[in-house]
Every structure is written in structure tokens, then in C-alpha cells.
Write an enzyme that holds these catalytic residues in place. Sequence first.
Site, PDB file in Angstrom:
ATOM      1  N   ASP A  13       0.734  -1.452  -0.019  1.00 49.75           N
ATOM      2  CA  ASP A  13       0.129   0.238  -0.135  1.00 49.75           C
ATOM      3  C   ASP A  13       0.822   1.435   0.522  1.00 49.75           C
ATOM      4  OD1 ASP A  13      -2.233  -1.658   0.064  1.00 49.75           O
ATOM      5  OD2 ASP A  13      -1.661  -1.786   2.167  1.00 49.75           O
ATOM      6  N   LYS A  16       2.011   2.161  -5.248  1.00 49.44           N
ATOM      7  CA  LYS A  16       2.243   1.821  -6.782  1.00 49.44           C
ATOM      8  C   LYS A  16       1.557   1.954  -8.229  1.00 49.44           C
ATOM      9  CE  LYS A  16       2.272  -2.713  -4.685  1.00 49.44           C
ATOM     10  NZ  LYS A  16       3.098  -2.220  -3.541  1.00 49.44           N
ATOM     11  N   GLY A  40      -4.367  -4.130  -3.574  1.00 49.45           N
ATOM     12  CA  GLY A  40      -4.988  -3.143  -4.338  1.00 49.45           C
ATOM     13  C   GLY A  40      -4.380  -1.865  -4.918  1.00 49.45           C
ATOM     14  N   HIS A  41      -5.022  -1.821  -6.033  1.00 43.52           N
ATOM     15  CA  HIS A  41      -3.932  -0.355  -6.141  1.00 43.52           C
ATOM     16  C   HIS A  41      -4.971   0.614  -6.922  1.00 43.52           C
ATOM     17  CE1 HIS A  41       0.024  -2.710  -6.729  1.00 43.52           C
ATOM     18  NE2 HIS A  41      -0.419  -2.908  -8.263  1.00 43.52           N
ATOM     19  N   GLN A 223       1.421  -5.959  -2.896  1.00 37.83           N
ATOM     20  CA  GLN A 223       2.517  -6.028  -1.623  1.00 37.83           C
ATOM     21  C   GLN A 223       3.908  -5.902  -1.335  1.00 37.83           C
ATOM     22  OE1 GLN A 223       0.686  -9.308  -2.801  1.00 37.83           O
ATOM     23  NE2 GLN A 223      -1.197  -8.360  -1.995  1.00 37.83           N
TER      24      GLN A 223
HETATM   25  P1  IMP Z   1      -2.814 -13.102   1.931  1.00 34.35           P
HETATM   26  O1  IMP Z   1      -2.050 -11.783   0.983  1.00 34.35           O
HETATM   27  O2  IMP Z   1      -4.283 -13.010   1.531  1.00 34.35           O
HETATM   28  O3  IMP Z   1      -2.971 -14.131   2.628  1.00 34.35           O
HETATM   29  O4  IMP Z   1      -2.769 -12.100   3.703  1.00 34.35           O
HETATM   30  C1  IMP Z   1      -1.362 -12.666   3.840  1.00 34.35           C
HETATM   31  C2  IMP Z   1      -0.824 -11.213   4.988  1.00 34.35           C
HETATM   32  O5  IMP Z   1      -0.376  -9.910   3.881  1.00 34.35           O
HETATM   33  C3  IMP Z   1      -2.389  -9.920   5.562  1.00 34.35           C
HETATM   34  O6  IMP Z   1      -1.649 -10.002   6.372  1.00 34.35           O
HETATM   35  C4  IMP Z   1      -2.498  -8.838   4.518  1.00 34.35           C
HETATM   36  O7  IMP Z   1      -3.512  -7.962   5.397  1.00 34.35           O
HETATM   37  C5  IMP Z   1      -1.748  -8.723   4.257  1.00 34.35           C
HETATM   38  N1  IMP Z   1      -1.779  -8.537   2.525  1.00 34.35           N
HETATM   39  C6  IMP Z   1      -1.952  -9.013   1.457  1.00 34.35           C
HETATM   40  N2  IMP Z   1      -2.371  -8.216   0.868  1.00 34.35           N
HETATM   41  C7  IMP Z   1      -1.693  -7.318   0.903  1.00 34.35           C
HETATM   42  C8  IMP Z   1      -1.891  -5.372   0.098  1.00 34.35           C
HETATM   43  O8  IMP Z   1      -2.307  -5.479  -1.420  1.00 34.35           O
HETATM   44  N3  IMP Z   1      -1.805  -4.628   1.448  1.00 34.35           N
HETATM   45  C9  IMP Z   1      -1.207  -4.097   2.371  1.00 34.35           C
HETATM   46  N4  IMP Z   1      -1.096  -6.008   3.011  1.00 34.35           N
HETATM   47  C10 IMP Z   1      -2.229  -6.536   2.105  1.00 34.35           C
END
Ligand code: IMP
Length: 427
Positions: A13, A16, A40-41, A223
Site C-alpha cells: 500500500d 505503486k 489493491g492499486h 504487496q
Molecule cells: P493474504 O495475502 O491474503 O494471504 O494475506 C497475508 C497478509 O498480507 C495479511 O497481513 C494481509 O493483510 C497482507 N496483505 C495482502 N495483500 C496486501 C496488500 O495489497 N497490501 C497490504 N497488505 C496486504
Amino acid sequence: MPAAVLVGAQWGDEGKGKATDLLGGDVDYVVRYQGGNNAGHTVVIGDQKYALHLLPTGILSPEVVPVIGNGVVIDPGVLLSEIDGLAARGISAERLLISANAHLIMPHHKALDKVTERYLGKARIGTTGRGIGPAYGDKIARMGVRVQDLLDPGILTKKIEVALTEKNQVLTKVYNRRGIDPAAVLEEYLAYAERLKPHIADTSLVLSKALDEGKFVLLEGGQGTLLDIDHGTYPFVTSSSPTAGGACAGAGIPPNRLTKIIGILKAYTTRVGSGPFPTELEDEMGEWLRTTGGEYGVTTGRNRRCGWFDAVIARYATRINGITDYFLTKLDVLSGLERIPVCVAYEVDGVRHDEIPMTQTDFHHAKPIYEELPGWQEDITSAKSFDDLPPNAQAYVRALEEMSGAPISAIGVGPGRDQTLQIRSLV
Ligand code: IMP
């Protein structure tokens, strides 16, 4: 021509989408290389705001070919609704290419993601609940269903049956949930196949040829570095490799094609989900950052945890990724503060750590050591160049650059396309 990587330097977040969009004019291909619709962008173009989860941001620029690489896990239903949503706003996804080797998120992955989190209770990871971890788990266990399986109904049938024979036992006998009907899944996925077929390609080959022809390829991570399965705050991480090394594997591009590794760094820090976060502010200051910075998740709508800038993490991101340039985002959010604390090191049980502690136990106990920098009161959202920034804002940027160990080449001073100060070229 080269390939460049855009990688989040913190916990995701960082903004990007804005960076990808800034480079849009120079770029021929934008490739997502890992993650799925957990990302999420947000991209703001004029008065239009676009929230993208699975589609590469390049989808918004008609001259760019957007590519979903082999390292991504795809929920086809989500992908198609994202495509339809853009079509309704006049944006075509006809150019989209999807790697035949990418893995599919299946209904049992989503069911298992939710139910395992519930069973973990307080130890939960705080996943997005989109089936990301279970889909990557099956990929590594060699039980995954790939995009190319959509092209062969016989194989698809077998793979769904084999997977559900085991997963339904787990769902019903371990978690006391209802089993999933293989015939219904097959029907659903065959319908997706019809619509996705024209987009499926050997994207590694396409990208290799494009690079040979002198095209510019931008690899876009979801991420961030601290959510990397190997280099992040395990187990509070995502199940793939957002770091620069993961970009090559997830796009099918050799490392010697990469010339720029652009880190996206927010002027403060945020994190979603559980796990350690040394500079987190659990007081009204944290709430102020959340409100002022609009720190609510694009994907899940969850409140993001907020805190001061952490230079230890930035240095780590520089090292792990080999960052050549930083894009510093959301500097404008800090306007109006008297003094801005920046974490320069940690203290763990009385010992100073200038680098991330080796063990997770120590990282959980890390207390930030702050240095305070003077703030600025001026609104900087209409600044057009670095020289337009107030002296204290310039000094803040210079200090972050020094501490992070890589040059800050662009600065975001607002959400709009034109609210970016470019110090040097990112391509
Ligand atoms: P997962 O990717 O859904 O398995 O989540 C694993 C961890 O990554 C959790 O703490 C989510 O909140 C975090 N996470 C996954 N995608 C994002 C993102 O795009 N931004 C911030 N945190 C993320």
C-alpha cells in the site's frame, strides 16, 4: 531495452499504482508478477478513480500491453468482473495477456482461507480471505490448477476431482463445513474458460521477444518487501515473493534483463493485518495519519495500522531488492506537523540494532529509536518541482534518502497524475 521492477519497500500500500501510472508513457508492457486479488492499486486520472486488484495498472493506458505473469494466482470470477467493470467505464481489456502457467484460485481455496484463519483465533495472520495462501500452497504441493488447464476440459475435470476428493475431506471432517460439488465447479470454470481463452499466452516468450525488439517492460509487484514469504515478517506475510528476485521468477524474465529496481516508499509507514510493526502509533496521532492519509484498504476496506517512517526497514528493502531509485509517496500527508519522528534504529532488550534483528522474537520486541526532524506548515500539493518544496520538506526527503541508502528520484505530493515531482528519470 531494459526491464524495470516496481516493488513496495514496506508492508504494501505504498502507492505503486501511482508510480506505474507515472511511467506509463515510457512503458510498452506492464506485468504483474505475484499475488492475486489480495492487492489493491488506486489510480486517479482526472476526476476518475480506479481501484484495481488483479489487473495490472497498465490496463488504463491504451498503448500499454497488460500482462498477468506466471507468478500470479488468479480468481477468474474476480478477473472477469474487474474487466467488465472497466468496460462499463469505456476501458477495454482486449490487449490483456494471461500466462498459461499462472495458477487459479479455486472455490476450496477461498473456503479454506476463511476457515483456517478462524481456527487460528488470536494467532491469525489477518489474511484478505481471498484464497491466496491455499492457492500458493497447492501450487508448491503440485496440486494446483493452472490457467492452461482451462484449455483442456478433460484435464480440468480430473484436476478438480482430485483436488476436491482431498479438500472436501478436510472441509467436512476437520472444519465441519459443507463439501464443494465438483460438477458445479467444473461448470463454473468452463464458463470462465470461454471468456479467458483469447487472453491466454506464453507470456514469458512474448516478453522475451518484446525485450529483444527494444520494448520497455515494467514488472509490477503487489504487496511489499516486508510481506515477502522469505524476507518478510514471517508468518505474518503473504504467500509469494514481492521482492525484486521474485519478479524474475514470476514474470519469466532472466535477472540480467533488469536495469532499474524502483522501490515505492511511503513518507510514513502502514500495515494491514497482524504482525510486528515497531513504529506503529496506537494513539490519536495514528488516527490522524489514517484519516489524513486515507489509510483504508482498497481491497478489504480494513483500517490500515499507521506509524512513523522506519529507516531500518527502508535500508533493509534497499539491500534485499537492490533498489536503484525510490519513489517517495504521500509526502503531502505530513504537512502541518511541528516535528516528525523518524525511526533510525531499534532497541531490543537494551541492545541497539541498526539492522532488522535476525530473529522474529527480537523483532517482536523491537522498540524504535527516534530522531526528530522539523516539520513544515505549507500546503505542498501544488508543488511542481523539488525546489518548490519548503526547506524543511526538502530536508526531510534528503534525510530519508541518506538513511535509506538509495536516491529518491520522484516524490508524490497528492493523489493526482500531475502531483508528482520528478527529480531524475525512472526509466
Ligand atoms: P493474504 O495475502 O491474503 O494471504 O494475506 C497475508 C497478509 O498480507 C495479511 O497481513 C494481509 O493483510 C497482507 N496483505 C495482502 N495483500 C496486501 C496488500 O495489497 N497490501 C497490504 N497488505 C496486504
